[in-house]
Design an enzyme around this catalytic site. Structure first.
Site, short mmCIF file in Angstrom:
data_model
loop_
_atom_site.label_atom_id
_atom_site.label_comp_id
_atom_site.label_asym_id
_atom_site.label_seq_id
_atom_site.Cartn_x
_atom_site.Cartn_y
_atom_site.Cartn_z
N SER A 27 0.83 -1.20 0.00
CA SER A 27 0.00 0.00 0.00
C SER A 27 0.87 1.25 0.00
CB SER A 27 -0.87 -0.03 1.26
OG SER A 27 -1.50 1.21 1.47
N TYR B 208 -2.43 -0.97 11.06
CA TYR B 208 -2.64 -1.51 9.70
C TYR B 208 -1.45 -1.15 8.80
CZ TYR B 208 -3.93 -1.72 4.83
OH TYR B 208 -3.90 -1.98 3.48
N LYS C 217 1.71 -3.53 6.76
CA LYS C 217 2.17 -3.53 5.36
C LYS C 217 3.68 -3.33 5.31
CE LYS C 217 -1.67 -4.46 3.50
NZ LYS C 217 -1.88 -5.80 2.92
P1 NAD Z 1 -11.17 -6.81 1.20
O1 NAD Z 1 -11.40 -6.78 2.66
O2 NAD Z 1 -12.31 -6.51 0.29
O3 NAD Z 1 -10.58 -8.23 0.77
C1 NAD Z 1 -9.75 -8.99 1.62
C2 NAD Z 1 -10.32 -10.40 1.69
O4 NAD Z 1 -9.48 -11.20 2.52
C3 NAD Z 1 -11.73 -10.44 2.29
O5 NAD Z 1 -12.58 -11.16 1.42
C4 NAD Z 1 -11.56 -11.16 3.63
O6 NAD Z 1 -12.68 -11.96 3.95
C5 NAD Z 1 -10.30 -11.99 3.37
N1 NAD Z 1 -9.48 -12.28 4.55
C6 NAD Z 1 -9.00 -11.42 5.47
N2 NAD Z 1 -8.25 -12.07 6.38
C7 NAD Z 1 -8.25 -13.38 6.01
C8 NAD Z 1 -7.65 -14.56 6.54
N3 NAD Z 1 -6.91 -14.52 7.65
N4 NAD Z 1 -7.85 -15.74 5.91
C9 NAD Z 1 -8.61 -15.78 4.79
N5 NAD Z 1 -9.19 -14.71 4.24
C10 NAD Z 1 -9.02 -13.52 4.84
O7 NAD Z 1 -9.92 -5.84 0.91
P2 NAD Z 1 -9.38 -5.28 -0.49
O8 NAD Z 1 -9.72 -3.84 -0.57
O9 NAD Z 1 -9.75 -6.18 -1.60
O10 NAD Z 1 -7.83 -5.37 -0.20
C11 NAD Z 1 -7.05 -6.46 -0.66
C12 NAD Z 1 -5.61 -6.27 -0.21
O11 NAD Z 1 -5.13 -5.03 -0.73
C13 NAD Z 1 -5.43 -6.17 1.29
O12 NAD Z 1 -4.21 -6.80 1.62
C14 NAD Z 1 -5.35 -4.69 1.56
O13 NAD Z 1 -4.61 -4.40 2.72
C15 NAD Z 1 -4.61 -4.23 0.31
N6 NAD Z 1 -4.83 -2.82 -0.01
C16 NAD Z 1 -6.12 -2.37 -0.14
C17 NAD Z 1 -6.34 -1.03 -0.43
C18 NAD Z 1 -7.73 -0.49 -0.52
O14 NAD Z 1 -7.90 0.72 -0.35
N7 NAD Z 1 -8.74 -1.28 -0.79
C19 NAD Z 1 -5.24 -0.17 -0.65
C20 NAD Z 1 -3.95 -0.69 -0.54
C21 NAD Z 1 -3.76 -2.02 -0.22
C1 WQD Z 2 -9.41 9.54 0.75
C2 WQD Z 2 -9.58 11.03 1.02
C3 WQD Z 2 -10.05 11.54 3.32
C4 WQD Z 2 -13.96 9.68 3.56
C5 WQD Z 2 -6.91 4.56 2.86
C6 WQD Z 2 -5.87 3.93 3.74
C7 WQD Z 2 -4.67 3.56 2.92
C8 WQD Z 2 -5.07 2.73 1.72
C9 WQD Z 2 -6.13 3.37 0.92
C10 WQD Z 2 -4.99 0.41 2.27
C11 WQD Z 2 -8.91 11.47 2.32
C12 WQD Z 2 -11.21 11.93 2.43
C13 WQD Z 2 -12.74 10.15 3.10
C14 WQD Z 2 -14.97 10.64 3.86
C15 WQD Z 2 -13.49 12.40 3.18
N1 WQD Z 2 -5.64 1.47 2.14
N2 WQD Z 2 -12.51 11.47 2.92
N3 WQD Z 2 -14.69 11.95 3.64
O1 WQD Z 2 -7.26 7.55 3.75
O2 WQD Z 2 -6.33 8.03 1.44
O3 WQD Z 2 -6.33 5.73 2.29
O4 WQD Z 2 -7.24 3.67 1.79
O5 WQD Z 2 -3.81 0.21 2.22
O6 WQD Z 2 -3.81 2.86 3.76
O7 WQD Z 2 -5.51 4.85 4.74
O8 WQD Z 2 -8.46 6.74 1.65
O9 WQD Z 2 -10.77 6.77 0.84
O10 WQD Z 2 -10.35 6.87 3.34
O11 WQD Z 2 -9.79 8.84 1.94
O12 WQD Z 2 -13.28 13.61 3.03
O13 WQD Z 2 -16.06 10.29 4.30
O14 WQD Z 2 -10.98 11.29 1.20
O15 WQD Z 2 -9.85 12.49 4.33
O16 WQD Z 2 -8.39 12.75 2.11
P1 WQD Z 2 -7.06 7.12 2.36
P2 WQD Z 2 -9.92 7.23 1.97
#
Ligand code: NAD
Ligand code: WQD
Length: 342
Positions: free
Chosen positions: A127, A152, A156
Protein backbone atom coordinates in the site's frame (compact mmCIF):
# COMPACT_ATOMS: atom_id res chain seq x y z
CA UNK A 1 -1.99 -26.97 -19.13
CA UNK A 2 -3.23 -23.76 -17.57
CA UNK A 3 -1.08 -22.46 -14.73
CA UNK A 4 -2.81 -22.62 -11.35
CA UNK A 5 -2.96 -19.40 -9.34
CA UNK A 6 -3.95 -19.24 -5.66
CA UNK A 7 -5.77 -16.00 -4.89
CA UNK A 8 -6.08 -15.39 -1.15
CA UNK A 9 -8.81 -12.89 -0.31
CA UNK A 10 -10.28 -13.65 -3.74
CA UNK A 11 -13.88 -12.90 -2.76
CA UNK A 12 -12.82 -9.45 -1.52
CA UNK A 13 -12.88 -6.18 -3.42
CA UNK A 14 -9.58 -6.18 -5.31
CA UNK A 15 -9.26 -9.97 -5.22
CA UNK A 16 -12.57 -10.60 -7.02
CA UNK A 17 -11.68 -8.21 -9.84
CA UNK A 18 -8.31 -9.89 -10.15
CA UNK A 19 -9.86 -13.37 -10.29
CA UNK A 20 -11.93 -12.18 -13.28
CA UNK A 21 -8.85 -10.88 -15.10
CA UNK A 22 -6.84 -14.03 -14.32
CA UNK A 23 -9.61 -16.30 -15.61
CA UNK A 24 -10.10 -14.19 -18.72
CA UNK A 25 -6.35 -14.46 -19.35
CA UNK A 26 -6.58 -18.24 -19.19
CA UNK A 27 -5.27 -19.05 -15.71
CA UNK A 28 -6.90 -21.63 -13.47
CA UNK A 29 -7.81 -19.95 -10.19
CA UNK A 30 -8.30 -21.28 -6.69
CA UNK A 31 -9.63 -18.82 -4.12
CA UNK A 32 -9.06 -19.04 -0.37
CA UNK A 33 -11.03 -16.66 1.83
CA UNK A 34 -12.52 -16.89 5.31
CA UNK A 35 -15.35 -14.53 4.28
CA UNK A 36 -14.55 -12.21 7.21
CA UNK A 37 -15.07 -9.22 4.90
CA UNK A 38 -16.83 -10.63 1.84
CA UNK A 39 -19.67 -12.90 0.80
CA UNK A 40 -19.84 -16.27 -0.92
CA UNK A 41 -22.18 -14.85 -3.61
CA UNK A 42 -19.15 -13.10 -5.12
CA UNK A 43 -18.13 -16.46 -6.62
CA UNK A 44 -21.41 -16.71 -8.54
CA UNK A 45 -21.04 -13.16 -9.80
CA UNK A 46 -17.51 -13.92 -10.98
CA UNK A 47 -18.97 -16.91 -12.83
CA UNK A 48 -21.62 -14.70 -14.42
CA UNK A 49 -18.84 -12.50 -15.82
CA UNK A 50 -16.34 -15.13 -16.93
CA UNK A 51 -18.43 -18.28 -17.31
CA UNK A 52 -16.09 -19.98 -14.85
CA UNK A 53 -16.56 -20.54 -11.14
CA UNK A 54 -13.21 -20.53 -9.39
CA UNK A 55 -12.37 -23.36 -7.00
CA UNK A 56 -12.91 -22.14 -3.45
CA UNK A 57 -11.89 -23.07 0.09
CA UNK A 58 -13.11 -21.21 3.15
CA UNK A 59 -10.62 -21.02 6.00
CA UNK A 60 -8.46 -18.64 7.99
CA UNK A 61 -4.94 -18.32 6.54
CA UNK A 62 -3.70 -17.20 9.96
CA UNK A 63 -4.50 -20.74 11.16
CA UNK A 64 -1.26 -22.68 10.74
CA UNK A 65 -2.78 -26.16 10.78
CA UNK A 66 -5.48 -25.37 8.21
CA UNK A 67 -3.03 -23.55 5.96
CA UNK A 68 -0.47 -26.39 6.10
CA UNK A 69 -3.22 -28.87 5.28
CA UNK A 70 -4.39 -26.77 2.32
CA UNK A 71 -0.91 -26.60 0.80
CA UNK A 72 -0.29 -30.31 1.38
CA UNK A 73 -3.36 -30.95 -0.81
CA UNK A 74 -2.55 -28.18 -3.34
CA UNK A 75 1.19 -28.36 -3.84
CA UNK A 76 0.77 -27.97 -7.62
CA UNK A 77 0.06 -24.24 -7.33
CA UNK A 78 2.26 -22.20 -9.70
CA UNK A 79 1.86 -18.78 -8.12
CA UNK A 80 0.09 -16.98 -5.29
CA UNK A 81 -1.50 -13.55 -5.07
CA UNK A 82 -1.91 -12.72 -1.40
CA UNK A 83 -4.71 -10.18 -0.89
CA UNK A 84 -6.14 -11.61 2.34
CA UNK A 85 -5.73 -9.08 5.14
CA UNK A 86 -7.68 -6.80 7.42
CA UNK A 87 -7.61 -3.27 6.00
CA UNK A 88 -9.58 -0.84 8.17
CA UNK A 89 -7.14 1.79 9.42
CA UNK A 90 -9.29 3.06 12.32
CA UNK A 91 -10.20 -0.44 13.52
CA UNK A 92 -6.52 -1.36 13.52
CA UNK A 93 -5.85 1.38 16.07
CA UNK A 94 -8.52 -0.17 18.35
CA UNK A 95 -7.50 -3.79 17.75
CA UNK A 96 -3.79 -3.81 16.95
CA UNK A 97 -3.23 -7.44 17.91
CA UNK A 98 -6.00 -8.63 15.58
CA UNK A 99 -4.30 -6.79 12.73
CA UNK A 100 -0.77 -7.96 13.48
CA UNK A 101 -1.93 -11.56 13.94
CA UNK A 102 -4.14 -11.69 10.88
CA UNK A 103 -1.95 -9.82 8.42
CA UNK A 104 1.48 -11.02 9.51
CA UNK A 105 0.77 -14.62 10.49
CA UNK A 106 -1.13 -15.29 7.25
CA UNK A 107 1.83 -14.05 5.21
CA UNK A 108 4.29 -16.12 7.26
CA UNK A 109 2.12 -19.24 6.93
CA UNK A 110 2.08 -18.80 3.16
CA UNK A 111 5.83 -18.20 2.87
CA UNK A 112 6.63 -21.24 5.01
CA UNK A 113 4.50 -23.40 2.75
CA UNK A 114 6.06 -21.90 -0.35
CA UNK A 115 9.44 -22.97 0.96
CA UNK A 116 8.17 -26.40 2.00
CA UNK A 117 6.49 -27.18 -1.32
CA UNK A 118 8.75 -25.24 -3.69
CA UNK A 119 6.08 -22.75 -4.78
CA UNK A 120 8.25 -19.98 -6.19
CA UNK A 121 6.03 -17.06 -7.03
CA UNK A 122 4.25 -14.57 -4.78
CA UNK A 123 2.55 -11.27 -5.53
CA UNK A 124 1.80 -9.31 -2.37
CA UNK A 125 -0.71 -6.48 -1.78
CA UNK A 126 1.15 -3.58 -0.27
CA UNK A 127 0.00 0.00 0.00
CA UNK A 128 1.01 3.60 -0.51
CA UNK A 129 0.45 3.88 3.23
CA UNK A 130 4.09 2.78 3.65
CA UNK A 131 5.19 6.24 2.39
CA UNK A 132 3.27 8.22 5.03
CA UNK A 133 3.38 11.91 4.08
CA UNK A 134 6.31 11.97 1.63
CA UNK A 135 8.71 14.93 1.56
CA UNK A 136 8.88 14.91 -2.25
CA UNK A 137 6.05 14.20 -4.73
CA UNK A 138 5.31 12.16 -6.72
CA UNK A 139 6.62 9.12 -4.86
CA UNK A 140 8.87 6.61 -6.58
CA UNK A 141 9.60 3.13 -5.26
CA UNK A 142 12.85 4.59 -3.87
CA UNK A 143 11.04 7.21 -1.79
CA UNK A 144 11.90 6.34 1.81
CA UNK A 145 9.16 4.61 3.76
CA UNK A 146 8.07 6.42 6.91
CA UNK A 147 6.97 5.19 10.30
CA UNK A 148 3.43 3.90 9.94
CA UNK A 149 0.54 6.03 11.23
CA UNK A 150 -1.50 2.96 12.23
CA UNK A 151 -1.09 -0.72 13.11
CA UNK A 152 -2.64 -1.51 9.70
CA UNK A 153 0.01 0.57 7.92
CA UNK A 154 2.66 -1.05 10.06
CA UNK A 155 1.50 -4.53 8.98
CA UNK A 156 2.17 -3.53 5.36
CA UNK A 157 5.60 -2.18 6.18
CA UNK A 158 6.52 -5.27 8.24
CA UNK A 159 5.05 -7.59 5.59
CA UNK A 160 7.30 -6.02 2.96
CA UNK A 161 10.27 -6.58 5.28
CA UNK A 162 9.27 -10.20 5.96
CA UNK A 163 9.02 -10.80 2.22
CA UNK A 164 12.31 -9.12 1.35
CA UNK A 165 14.27 -10.78 4.16
CA UNK A 166 12.77 -14.23 3.48
CA UNK A 167 13.54 -14.00 -0.23
CA UNK A 168 17.10 -12.85 0.48
CA UNK A 169 17.90 -16.22 2.05
CA UNK A 170 15.52 -18.35 -0.06
CA UNK A 171 16.49 -17.57 -3.64
CA UNK A 172 14.00 -20.13 -4.95
CA UNK A 173 11.24 -17.68 -3.90
CA UNK A 174 10.46 -14.65 -6.05
CA UNK A 175 8.18 -11.90 -4.86
CA UNK A 176 6.58 -8.75 -6.19
CA UNK A 177 5.12 -6.23 -3.76
CA UNK A 178 2.54 -3.98 -5.39
CA UNK A 179 1.95 -0.70 -3.59
CA UNK A 180 -1.61 0.30 -4.45
CA UNK A 181 -2.60 3.92 -4.18
CA UNK A 182 -6.39 4.43 -3.69
CA UNK A 183 -8.33 1.66 -5.47
CA UNK A 184 -11.83 2.77 -6.54
CA UNK A 185 -14.62 1.83 -8.94
CA UNK A 186 -16.15 -1.48 -9.91
CA UNK A 187 -16.35 -3.95 -12.78
CA UNK A 188 -18.21 -2.59 -15.83
CA UNK A 189 -20.80 -5.38 -15.45
CA UNK A 190 -21.72 -3.98 -11.99
CA UNK A 191 -21.69 -7.60 -10.79
CA UNK A 192 -18.71 -7.15 -8.47
CA UNK A 193 -17.50 -4.10 -6.56
CA UNK A 194 -16.67 -2.78 -3.13
CA UNK A 195 -19.23 -3.58 -0.43
CA UNK A 196 -18.04 -2.26 2.93
CA UNK A 197 -19.59 -3.71 6.07
CA UNK A 198 -21.15 -0.94 8.16
CA UNK A 199 -20.31 2.72 7.65
CA UNK A 200 -17.76 3.15 4.84
CA UNK A 201 -14.44 4.68 5.87
CA UNK A 202 -13.25 5.28 2.31
CA UNK A 203 -14.28 8.23 0.18
CA UNK A 204 -15.88 6.65 -2.88
CA UNK A 205 -18.12 4.12 -1.09
CA UNK A 206 -19.24 6.95 1.20
CA UNK A 207 -20.05 9.07 -1.86
CA UNK A 208 -22.04 6.32 -3.57
CA UNK A 209 -23.93 5.45 -0.37
CA UNK A 210 -24.77 9.13 0.11
CA UNK A 211 -26.01 9.35 -3.47
CA UNK A 212 -28.07 6.20 -2.87
CA UNK A 213 -29.71 7.79 0.19
CA UNK A 214 -28.13 5.49 2.78
CA UNK A 215 -26.18 8.41 4.29
CA UNK A 216 -27.48 11.95 4.80
CA UNK A 217 -24.34 13.74 3.77
CA UNK A 218 -20.72 13.27 2.90
CA UNK A 219 -18.27 14.88 5.30
CA UNK A 220 -15.29 16.33 3.48
CA UNK A 221 -12.43 16.06 5.96
CA UNK A 222 -10.60 19.38 5.83
CA UNK A 223 -10.36 22.29 3.39
CA UNK A 224 -7.30 23.94 4.90
CA UNK A 225 -4.60 21.68 3.47
CA UNK A 226 -1.78 23.09 1.40
CA UNK A 227 -3.40 21.94 -1.87
CA UNK A 228 -5.00 23.92 -4.75
CA UNK A 229 -8.55 23.79 -3.30
CA UNK A 230 -7.61 23.04 0.32
CA UNK A 231 -8.93 19.44 0.36
CA UNK A 232 -6.58 16.45 0.58
CA UNK A 233 -5.08 14.94 -2.56
CA UNK A 234 -4.84 11.22 -3.48
CA UNK A 235 -4.14 9.04 -6.51
CA UNK A 236 -7.38 7.15 -7.27
CA UNK A 237 -6.72 4.03 -9.34
CA UNK A 238 -9.48 2.07 -11.10
CA UNK A 239 -9.80 -1.40 -9.59
CA UNK A 240 -9.96 -3.14 -12.98
CA UNK A 241 -6.77 -1.37 -14.10
CA UNK A 242 -5.27 -2.49 -10.80
CA UNK A 243 -6.45 -6.08 -11.29
CA UNK A 244 -4.81 -6.19 -14.73
CA UNK A 245 -1.46 -5.26 -13.21
CA UNK A 246 -1.64 -8.46 -11.13
CA UNK A 247 -1.96 -10.60 -14.26
CA UNK A 248 1.13 -8.89 -15.67
CA UNK A 249 3.02 -9.37 -12.39
CA UNK A 250 2.16 -13.09 -12.37
CA UNK A 251 3.27 -13.45 -16.00
CA UNK A 252 6.51 -11.64 -15.16
CA UNK A 253 7.27 -14.16 -12.41
CA UNK A 254 6.17 -17.24 -14.35
CA UNK A 255 8.21 -16.21 -17.38
CA UNK A 256 11.19 -15.23 -15.17
CA UNK A 257 11.22 -11.69 -16.57
CA UNK A 258 11.83 -10.23 -13.12
CA UNK A 259 15.11 -8.33 -12.70
CA UNK A 260 15.58 -9.29 -9.07
CA UNK A 261 13.96 -11.80 -6.75
CA UNK A 262 12.14 -9.09 -4.81
CA UNK A 263 10.62 -6.23 -6.74
CA UNK A 264 8.35 -3.36 -5.68
CA UNK A 265 6.01 -1.40 -7.95
CA UNK A 266 3.78 1.62 -7.37
CA UNK A 267 0.33 1.15 -8.88
CA UNK A 268 -1.49 4.44 -9.35
CA UNK A 269 -2.50 6.78 -12.14
CA UNK A 270 0.29 9.28 -11.58
CA UNK A 271 -2.24 12.06 -11.03
CA UNK A 272 -3.33 13.54 -7.72
CA UNK A 273 -6.98 14.55 -7.27
CA UNK A 274 -8.50 16.45 -4.37
CA UNK A 275 -11.52 15.25 -2.42
CA UNK A 276 -13.54 18.12 -3.90
CA UNK A 277 -12.44 17.15 -7.41
CA UNK A 278 -13.74 13.64 -6.78
CA UNK A 279 -17.02 15.04 -5.46
CA UNK A 280 -17.54 17.27 -8.50
CA UNK A 281 -16.30 14.45 -10.78
CA UNK A 282 -18.99 12.18 -9.33
CA UNK A 283 -21.70 14.80 -9.86
CA UNK A 284 -20.52 15.40 -13.43
CA UNK A 285 -20.23 11.71 -14.36
CA UNK A 286 -23.52 10.60 -12.84
CA UNK A 287 -25.70 13.71 -12.88
CA UNK A 288 -26.46 13.06 -9.18
CA UNK A 289 -26.05 16.00 -6.77
CA UNK A 290 -24.20 15.19 -3.58
CA UNK A 291 -25.07 16.62 -0.21
CA UNK A 292 -21.74 17.41 1.44
CA UNK A 293 -20.29 19.50 4.23
CA UNK A 294 -16.75 20.56 5.02
CA UNK A 295 -15.69 19.39 8.48
CA UNK A 296 -12.41 19.16 10.40
CA UNK A 297 -9.49 17.11 9.17
CA UNK A 298 -9.57 13.38 9.96
CA UNK A 299 -6.84 12.27 12.38
CA UNK A 300 -4.00 10.41 10.70
CA UNK A 301 -4.74 11.63 7.15
CA UNK A 302 -1.83 12.73 4.99
CA UNK A 303 -2.17 16.00 3.08
CA UNK A 304 -1.25 14.82 -0.39
CA UNK A 305 0.22 11.83 -2.15
CA UNK A 306 0.34 10.53 -5.70
CA UNK A 307 2.48 8.02 -7.52
CA UNK A 308 5.32 8.21 -9.94
CA UNK A 309 4.29 5.22 -12.05
CA UNK A 310 7.20 5.22 -14.50
CA UNK A 311 8.72 2.02 -13.10
CA UNK A 312 5.45 0.09 -13.59
CA UNK A 313 4.91 1.76 -16.98
CA UNK A 314 8.36 0.82 -18.25
CA UNK A 315 9.08 -2.51 -16.54
CA UNK A 316 5.59 -4.03 -16.50
CA UNK A 317 4.30 -2.29 -19.62
CA UNK A 318 1.28 -1.38 -17.48
CA UNK A 319 -0.51 1.94 -17.32
CA UNK A 320 -3.80 3.00 -15.76
CA UNK A 321 -6.24 3.40 -18.64
CA UNK A 322 -9.59 4.37 -17.21
CA UNK A 323 -10.45 8.00 -16.50
CA UNK A 324 -12.10 9.42 -13.39
CA UNK A 325 -15.61 9.76 -14.86
CA UNK A 326 -15.74 6.18 -16.12
CA UNK A 327 -14.43 4.95 -12.78
CA UNK A 328 -16.92 6.92 -10.66
CA UNK A 329 -19.76 5.91 -12.97
CA UNK A 330 -18.81 2.26 -12.49
CA UNK A 331 -18.86 2.72 -8.70
CA UNK A 332 -22.33 4.29 -8.99
CA UNK A 333 -23.66 1.53 -11.28
CA UNK A 334 -22.47 -1.04 -8.75
CA UNK A 335 -24.05 0.80 -5.80
CA UNK A 336 -27.32 1.12 -7.72
CA UNK A 337 -27.37 -2.59 -8.56
CA UNK A 338 -26.67 -3.58 -4.94
CA UNK A 339 -29.43 -1.25 -3.63
CA UNK A 340 -31.91 -2.09 -6.36
CA UNK A 341 -31.95 1.51 -7.69
CA UNK A 342 -32.91 1.97 -11.36
P1 NAD B 1 -11.17 -6.81 1.20
O1 NAD B 1 -11.40 -6.78 2.66
O2 NAD B 1 -12.31 -6.51 0.29
O3 NAD B 1 -10.58 -8.23 0.77
C1 NAD B 1 -9.75 -8.99 1.62
C2 NAD B 1 -10.32 -10.40 1.69
O4 NAD B 1 -9.48 -11.20 2.52
C3 NAD B 1 -11.73 -10.44 2.29
O5 NAD B 1 -12.58 -11.16 1.42
C4 NAD B 1 -11.56 -11.16 3.63
O6 NAD B 1 -12.68 -11.96 3.95
C5 NAD B 1 -10.30 -11.99 3.37
N1 NAD B 1 -9.48 -12.28 4.55
C6 NAD B 1 -9.00 -11.42 5.47
N2 NAD B 1 -8.25 -12.07 6.38
C7 NAD B 1 -8.25 -13.38 6.01
C8 NAD B 1 -7.65 -14.56 6.54
N3 NAD B 1 -6.91 -14.52 7.65
N4 NAD B 1 -7.85 -15.74 5.91
C9 NAD B 1 -8.61 -15.78 4.79
N5 NAD B 1 -9.19 -14.71 4.24
C10 NAD B 1 -9.02 -13.52 4.84
O7 NAD B 1 -9.92 -5.84 0.91
P2 NAD B 1 -9.38 -5.28 -0.49
O8 NAD B 1 -9.72 -3.84 -0.57
O9 NAD B 1 -9.75 -6.18 -1.60
O10 NAD B 1 -7.83 -5.37 -0.20
C11 NAD B 1 -7.05 -6.46 -0.66
C12 NAD B 1 -5.61 -6.27 -0.21
O11 NAD B 1 -5.13 -5.03 -0.73
C13 NAD B 1 -5.43 -6.17 1.29
O12 NAD B 1 -4.21 -6.80 1.62
C14 NAD B 1 -5.35 -4.69 1.56
O13 NAD B 1 -4.61 -4.40 2.72
C15 NAD B 1 -4.61 -4.23 0.31
N6 NAD B 1 -4.83 -2.82 -0.01
C16 NAD B 1 -6.12 -2.37 -0.14
C17 NAD B 1 -6.34 -1.03 -0.43
C18 NAD B 1 -7.73 -0.49 -0.52
O14 NAD B 1 -7.90 0.72 -0.35
N7 NAD B 1 -8.74 -1.28 -0.79
C19 NAD B 1 -5.24 -0.17 -0.65
C20 NAD B 1 -3.95 -0.69 -0.54
C21 NAD B 1 -3.76 -2.02 -0.22
C1 WQD C 1 -9.41 9.54 0.75
C2 WQD C 1 -9.58 11.03 1.02
C3 WQD C 1 -10.05 11.54 3.32
C4 WQD C 1 -13.96 9.68 3.56
C5 WQD C 1 -6.91 4.56 2.86
C6 WQD C 1 -5.87 3.93 3.74
C7 WQD C 1 -4.67 3.56 2.92
C8 WQD C 1 -5.07 2.73 1.72
C9 WQD C 1 -6.13 3.37 0.92
C10 WQD C 1 -4.99 0.41 2.27
C11 WQD C 1 -8.91 11.47 2.32
C12 WQD C 1 -11.21 11.93 2.43
C13 WQD C 1 -12.74 10.15 3.10
C14 WQD C 1 -14.97 10.64 3.86
C15 WQD C 1 -13.49 12.40 3.18
N1 WQD C 1 -5.64 1.47 2.14
N2 WQD C 1 -12.51 11.47 2.92
N3 WQD C 1 -14.69 11.95 3.64
O1 WQD C 1 -7.26 7.55 3.75
O2 WQD C 1 -6.33 8.03 1.44
O3 WQD C 1 -6.33 5.73 2.29
O4 WQD C 1 -7.24 3.67 1.79
O5 WQD C 1 -3.81 0.21 2.22
O6 WQD C 1 -3.81 2.86 3.76
O7 WQD C 1 -5.51 4.85 4.74
O8 WQD C 1 -8.46 6.74 1.65
O9 WQD C 1 -10.77 6.77 0.84
O10 WQD C 1 -10.35 6.87 3.34
O11 WQD C 1 -9.79 8.84 1.94
O12 WQD C 1 -13.28 13.61 3.03
O13 WQD C 1 -16.06 10.29 4.30
O14 WQD C 1 -10.98 11.29 1.20
O15 WQD C 1 -9.85 12.49 4.33
O16 WQD C 1 -8.39 12.75 2.11
P1 WQD C 1 -7.06 7.12 2.36
P2 WQD C 1 -9.92 7.23 1.97
Amino acid sequence: MAKKILVTGGTGYIGSHTVVELQQFGFEVIVVDNLSNSGIEVLENIERITGLKPAFEEFDLADRILTDDFFARNNDIDAIIHFAAFKAVGESVQKPLNYYRNNLVSLMNILENQIRFGISNLVFSSSCTVYGQPDVLPVTEQTPRKDAESPYGNTKRISEDILRETIAVNPQIKGIALRYFNPVGAHSSALIGELPLGVPQNLVPFITQTAAGLRNELKVFGNDYNTPDGSAVRDYINVVDLAKAHVIAIERLLKAKNKSNYEVFNLGTGTGLSVLEVVTGFERATGVKLNYEIVDRRAGDVEKIWADTSFANEELGWKAEKGLDETLLSAWSWEKRVRGIK
